[in-house]
Design an enzyme around this catalytic site. Structure first.
Site, PDB file in Angstrom:
ATOM      1  N   ARG A  47     -12.863  26.699  28.276  1.00 25.90           N
ATOM      2  CA  ARG A  47     -13.285  27.162  29.611  1.00 25.90           C
ATOM      3  C   ARG A  47     -12.375  28.242  30.173  1.00 25.90           C
ATOM      4  NH1 ARG A  47     -13.383  21.301  32.144  1.00 25.90           N
ATOM      5  NH2 ARG A  47     -11.459  21.408  30.956  1.00 25.90           N
ATOM      6  N   LYS A 145     -12.545  12.734  15.026  1.00 25.43           N
ATOM      7  CA  LYS A 145     -12.537  11.357  15.503  1.00 25.43           C
ATOM      8  C   LYS A 145     -12.082  11.337  16.967  1.00 25.43           C
ATOM      9  CE  LYS A 145      -7.903   9.743  15.119  1.00 25.43           C
ATOM     10  NZ  LYS A 145      -6.947   8.750  14.756  1.00 25.43           N
ATOM     11  N   ASP A 174     -12.161  12.814   8.269  1.00 26.45           N
ATOM     12  CA  ASP A 174     -11.113  11.798   8.244  1.00 26.45           C
ATOM     13  C   ASP A 174      -9.986  12.446   7.452  1.00 26.45           C
ATOM     14  OD1 ASP A 174      -9.365   9.658   7.518  1.00 26.45           O
ATOM     15  OD2 ASP A 174     -10.927   8.317   8.250  1.00 26.45           O
ATOM     16  N   HIS A 175      -8.967  12.945   8.159  1.00 28.83           N
ATOM     17  CA  HIS A 175      -8.049  13.854   7.475  1.00 28.83           C
ATOM     18  C   HIS A 175      -7.227  13.146   6.399  1.00 28.83           C
ATOM     19  CE1 HIS A 175      -5.398  12.470  10.736  1.00 28.83           C
ATOM     20  NE2 HIS A 175      -4.413  12.713   9.896  1.00 28.83           N
ATOM     21  N   LYS A 179      -5.827  14.425   2.054  1.00 30.38           N
ATOM     22  CA  LYS A 179      -4.430  14.464   1.586  1.00 30.38           C
ATOM     23  C   LYS A 179      -4.384  14.458   0.062  1.00 30.38           C
ATOM     24  CE  LYS A 179      -2.406  12.550   5.763  1.00 30.38           C
ATOM     25  NZ  LYS A 179      -1.397  13.540   6.131  1.00 30.38           N
ATOM     26  N   ASP A 232      -8.542   3.287  16.746  1.00 30.59           N
ATOM     27  CA  ASP A 232      -7.923   4.587  16.487  1.00 30.59           C
ATOM     28  C   ASP A 232      -7.597   4.781  15.009  1.00 30.59           C
ATOM     29  OD1 ASP A 232      -6.898   7.052  17.429  1.00 30.59           O
ATOM     30  OD2 ASP A 232      -4.854   6.284  17.321  1.00 30.59           O
ATOM     31  N   HIS A 237      -9.385   5.513   9.351  1.00 33.43           N
ATOM     32  CA  HIS A 237      -8.472   5.910   8.281  1.00 33.43           C
ATOM     33  C   HIS A 237      -8.183   4.784   7.284  1.00 33.43           C
ATOM     34  CE1 HIS A 237      -8.012   9.382  10.706  1.00 33.43           C
ATOM     35  NE2 HIS A 237      -7.231   8.819  11.598  1.00 33.43           N
TER      36      HIS A 237
END
Ligand code: NAP
Length: 486
Positions: A47, A145, A174-175, A179, A232, A237
């Site tokens: 914004r 997420k 989902d990082h 990896k 979380d 994860h």
């Protein structure tokens, strides 16, 4: 000769923390390695009333800090030319006109919309993108997420986003799946004949998955208090990592082949009844302690946290998978804030030898173990016993390095680099499909409902430790201990 297609990566939340900390640094690295398509442009959206130059200087102020030693002014100057800005209030349909104006200059290009904003904006943004005529059949949308608060809200987001984007246009990040050691685990498991026969209940004693953070809620108290560690970290994860360890060999590395196998595992997770919630889960909440040698406040003293909050900052649980391969093998999952160390790892503990001819006791210290570390460093080690050179037969624990950092001297891609490349290339293998995500919610919801029904209060643990005592007890009941206690 045909011109290469243009690509616009539009980052909603282009001035936010995730964009500055992870996304732009990842894109910068890809630019430096010539992995970004020459015609790729990055459109920051927020914004704030910035123009292109304003956005470039805003990004630059953060870049040096987050890129660190790899920041090179000349490379940055080249990268910054790719950055443009569109001022949009996601809540105002008519403000998408400025974005349309920017994108319509490249009408045949590929568009990727990365939603790095509060999830409450996801459905509004996709609706307005559609309304502004910006969604084409080959556009892609990346969702960060958390995707919803529970099964019902995640379904609602998926339904809404699904009105304008087909499932194969949706990239749920989902990082942890991006990896390098996690992909190496896939390579080791399915690229070699050696491990597969051992990868089952007959040879695996237990699996431990830990994602421990040293930090507390870091100024995001209000957000975190509505979420907690289960939503979380575990729902996404930790369960994704469990799937990668436990899934059957897929027929290929194609997205749906892999995701079908992950889904089967999520569906095979043994459901938790009320009694299981009491005996197989541990919830904790940190109290004041020390981190990195400095005193730190307890969770209830953090900004934005109500003094009577029951939100958990730690969860440990014992999961089981009802399949022939895994029946009876405990999968211990653990995650928490303000832990003793920052560690993310998967530990596969193999069974001890049936009989020792060397007089070495058959204890966990001497059993084989594979440790896949994602943090603080990225490594894969196989722990074995070998003969210590010398005139007596003496066995000594050794570690076999299975990530072969020496053999492969190429730079490793950071998780967001890899995942952004995959989005641009249209490869969905490392992204979460809707049915996986919903199956994960279906499994965690009864656990959270069980805590509520039991009026459970999280157990306090001192900041800078490994969580409440119940966490060690969860394993010791099976005669086991967490990896760092072995
Ligand atoms: P943030 O720092 O609060 O940034 C939010 C961004 O959204 C800002 O650029 C903000 O800019 C923009 N924004 C807010 N309202 C808007 C609106 N109505 N229209 C257009 N833009 C708007 O949040 P963040 O930490 O980057 O997190 C973004 C998402 O990633 C969240 O879903 C978060 O849960 C997730 N995530 C973050 C991290 C992380 O490390 N930060 C890690 C994993 C996942 P303006 O206020 O100028 O509009």
């Amino acid at each position: 000769m045909a011109h290469p297609r243009t690509l616009d990566l539009v980052i909603f939340g282009g001035t936010g923390d995730l964009a500055m900390r992870k996304l732009l640094p990842a894109l910068y690295h890809l630019h430096c390695d010539a992995l970004l398509p020459a015609e790729a442009r990055i459109v920051g959206v927020a914004r704030d009333g910035l123009d292109d130059d304003g956005y470039r200087s805003f990004a630059r102020t953060h870049a040096e800090r987050f890129i660190g030693k790899d920041f090179k002014p000349a490379e940055w100057a080249g990268f910054a030319e790719r950055l443009v800005y569109a001022q949009v209030d996601a809540l105002q349909a008519d403000s998408f006109a400025s974005l349309a104006e920017r994108l319509n200059g490249r009408p045949d290009g590929q568009r990727v919309f990365y939603l790095s904003t509060a999830p409450s904006l996801f459905t509004t943004i996709t609706g307005h993108l559609h309304g502004a005529g910006l969604v084409a059949a080959d556009s892609r949308v990346v969702l960060e997420k958390p995707l919803g608060h529970d099964l019902a809200s995640s379904r609602q987001i998926n339904d809404e986003v699904g009105r304008y984007f087909a499932e194969d246009q949706i990239y749920r990040i989902d990082h942890y799946l991006g990896k390098e050691p996690v992909q190496n685990l896939l390579a080791l498991r399915f690229g070699n004949a050696l491990f597969e026969p051992l990868w089952r209940r007959e040879w695996v004693r237990d699996v431990q998955i830990t994602v421990a953070e040293q930090v507390g809620v870091e100024g995001r108290g209000e957000f975190y208090d509505r979420v907690g560690a289960m939503r979380d970290m575990v729902q996404n994860h930790l369960l994704q990592l469990l799937c990668i360890v436990a899934m059957e060999p897929p027929a290929s590395i194609a997205p749906d082949a892999v995701r079908d196998e992950k889904l089967k595992i999520l569906r095979a997770l043994r459901p938790f009844g009320l009694a299981d919630v009491a005996t197989r889960t541990v919830r904790g909440q940190y109290k004041a302690g020390a981190s990195g040698g400095q005193p730190v406040p307890g969770y209830l003293e953090e900004n934005g946290i109500p003094g009577d909050s029951r939100t958990e900052t730690f969860v440990a649980l014992k999961a089981e998978i009802n399949t022939w391969r895994w029946a009876g093998v405990p999968f211990f999952l653990r995650t928490g804030k303000r832990m003793q160390e920052k560690v993310a790892e998967i530990v596969i503990n193999f069974r001890s030898v049936p009989h020792s001819i060397f007089g070495v006791p058959a204890t966990p210290q001497h059993a084989n173990r594979m440790v896949i570390r994602m943090q603080p460093e990225e490594t894969v080690d196989l722990h074995l016993l070998a003969k210590q050179p010398g005139d007596v037969m003496q066995l000594h624990p050794v570690r076999l390095d299975l990530d072969f950092a020496e053999a492969f001297r190429t730079r490793r891609l950071e998780a967001y680099e890899r995942l952004l490349m995959d989005v641009m290339r249209g490869n969905l293998t490392l992204f979460v499909r809707r049915d996986e995500q919903e199956a994960a919610w279906r499994w965690v919801e009864p656990i959270m409902a069980g805590w509520q029904a039991a009026d459970d209060r999280p157990k306090p643990y001192t900041a800078g430790t490994w969580g409440p005592a119940g966490s060690s007890a969860l394993l010791s009941r099976d005669g086991l201990s967490w990896h760092e206690e072995i």
